[in-house]
Enzyme design. Structure first.
Site, short mmCIF file in Angstrom:
data_model
loop_
_atom_site.label_atom_id
_atom_site.label_comp_id
_atom_site.label_asym_id
_atom_site.label_seq_id
_atom_site.Cartn_x
_atom_site.Cartn_y
_atom_site.Cartn_z
N GLY A 89 22.25 48.82 51.02
CA GLY A 89 22.93 49.82 51.83
C GLY A 89 22.18 50.07 53.13
N ASP A 91 21.45 53.45 56.30
CA ASP A 91 21.67 54.83 56.74
C ASP A 91 22.46 54.86 58.04
OD1 ASP A 91 20.15 56.21 54.63
OD2 ASP A 91 18.51 55.01 55.44
N GLU A 110 12.24 46.67 51.18
CA GLU A 110 13.58 46.18 51.51
C GLU A 110 13.50 45.13 52.63
OE1 GLU A 110 16.18 50.15 50.33
OE2 GLU A 110 15.40 49.99 52.35
N LYS A 128 28.40 55.51 58.03
CA LYS A 128 27.13 54.90 58.48
C LYS A 128 27.26 54.22 59.84
CE LYS A 128 25.44 56.05 54.49
NZ LYS A 128 25.16 55.15 53.44
C1 5RP Z 1 16.75 53.19 50.80
C2 5RP Z 1 17.77 52.78 51.80
C3 5RP Z 1 19.21 52.95 51.43
O1 5RP Z 1 19.82 51.70 51.42
C4 5RP Z 1 19.86 53.87 52.44
O2 5RP Z 1 19.16 55.11 52.43
C5 5RP Z 1 21.34 54.10 52.13
O3 5RP Z 1 21.43 54.83 50.96
P1 5RP Z 1 22.82 55.23 50.30
O4 5RP Z 1 23.48 53.98 49.88
O5 5RP Z 1 22.43 56.13 49.14
O6 5RP Z 1 23.63 55.98 51.33
O7 5RP Z 1 17.48 52.30 52.88
O8 5RP Z 1 15.45 53.11 51.32
#
Ligand code: 5RP
Length: 224
Positions: A89, A91, A110, A128
């Site tokens: 995913g 942000d 990641e 996003k």
């Molecule tokens: C974790 C991340 C996540 O992929 C990002 O925060 C998105 O999270 P979500 O899918 O809960 O919206 O980078 O470190």
């Protein structure tokens, strides 16, 4: 901060699309967060129903627990020189497919896993998408604990507004990453994400930051 409970149906839909890309025999990098969790769940379903043989690596302790709960086989990252595919995913995502990640404080692992993947697929709900990176979300910066005040000062010199990320319950004090470090979230006005990614990472004491402009996804599935 992110809202992990938002847009569940969009997250599930893009995660299922991404899980369909995986084929038997592949090595797969598993992201972290609520969208990546849907991917892990659906990949587990495919492994059960289609008897797929996969080797997975994780980007966090929480993804490791989830992957094992869903019947996926998890291996140490250094067993592999490269991975076939990784899915995660984000942000924020801009029109050049640059990302901000690290809402779950897992961006260092990641970035490593995605840099090793021949195919890095980002999956995201519509919230996003941004026109400029840093518009809604601060950039997470992982740094070693003794460097915190120095790194905060340097981030201010870059024009940022830094603040150490604190736990919201279950622990007093700051969040500690899976690598034993702290997170500084920095609000930034960013004209060149790639330049900013390099500049932040050149501050002594910084492990990595959550801008993914150098290590970028090869594909994006974004829900409408
Ligand atoms: C974790 C991340 C996540 O992929 C990002 O925060 C998105 O999270 P979500 O899918 O809960 O919206 O980078 O470190």
């Amino acid at each position: 901060m992110k809202d992990a409970s938002a847009n569940q149906e969009q997250k599930r839909a893009v995660a299922v699309r991404a899980a369909a890309l995986v084929v038997g025999g592949q090595t797969v990098g598993l992201g972290t967060g609520s969208t990546a969790a849907f991917f892990i769940e659906d990949l587990g379903r495919r492994v059960r129903e289609e008897r797929l043989s996969l080797k997975c690596v994780v980007t966090s302790f929480s993804s490791s627990v989830l992957a094992r709960d869903h019947g996926l086989s998890v291996f140490p990252l250094d067993d592999f020189d490269a991975l076939d595919i990784s899915v995660d995913g984000a942000d924020e995502i801009d029109s050049s497919m640059c990302l901000i990640k690290g809402g779950g404080a897992a961006h260092t692992r990641e970035k490593l896993v995605h840099a090793m993947s021949k195919r890095f697929v980002v999956i995201a709900d519509a919230s996003k998408r941004v026109s400029k990176l840093g518009e809604k979300f601060p950039v997470p910066v992982e740094c070693i604990p003794p460097a915190v005040r120095f790194v905060e000062r340097k981030l201010r010199e870059l024009g940022g507004k830094p603040s150490v990320r604190f736990a919201k319950g279950g622990k007093d004090g700051p969040i500690v990453t899976d690598n034993g470090n702290l997170i500084i979230d920095v609000l930034l006005d960013m004209n060149s994400p790639e330049k900013m990614e390099r500049e932040i990472n050149s501050i002594p004491g910084v492990l990595d930051n959550g801008i993914f402009a150098i290590t970028k996804p090869s594909e994006a599935f974004i829900a409408e």
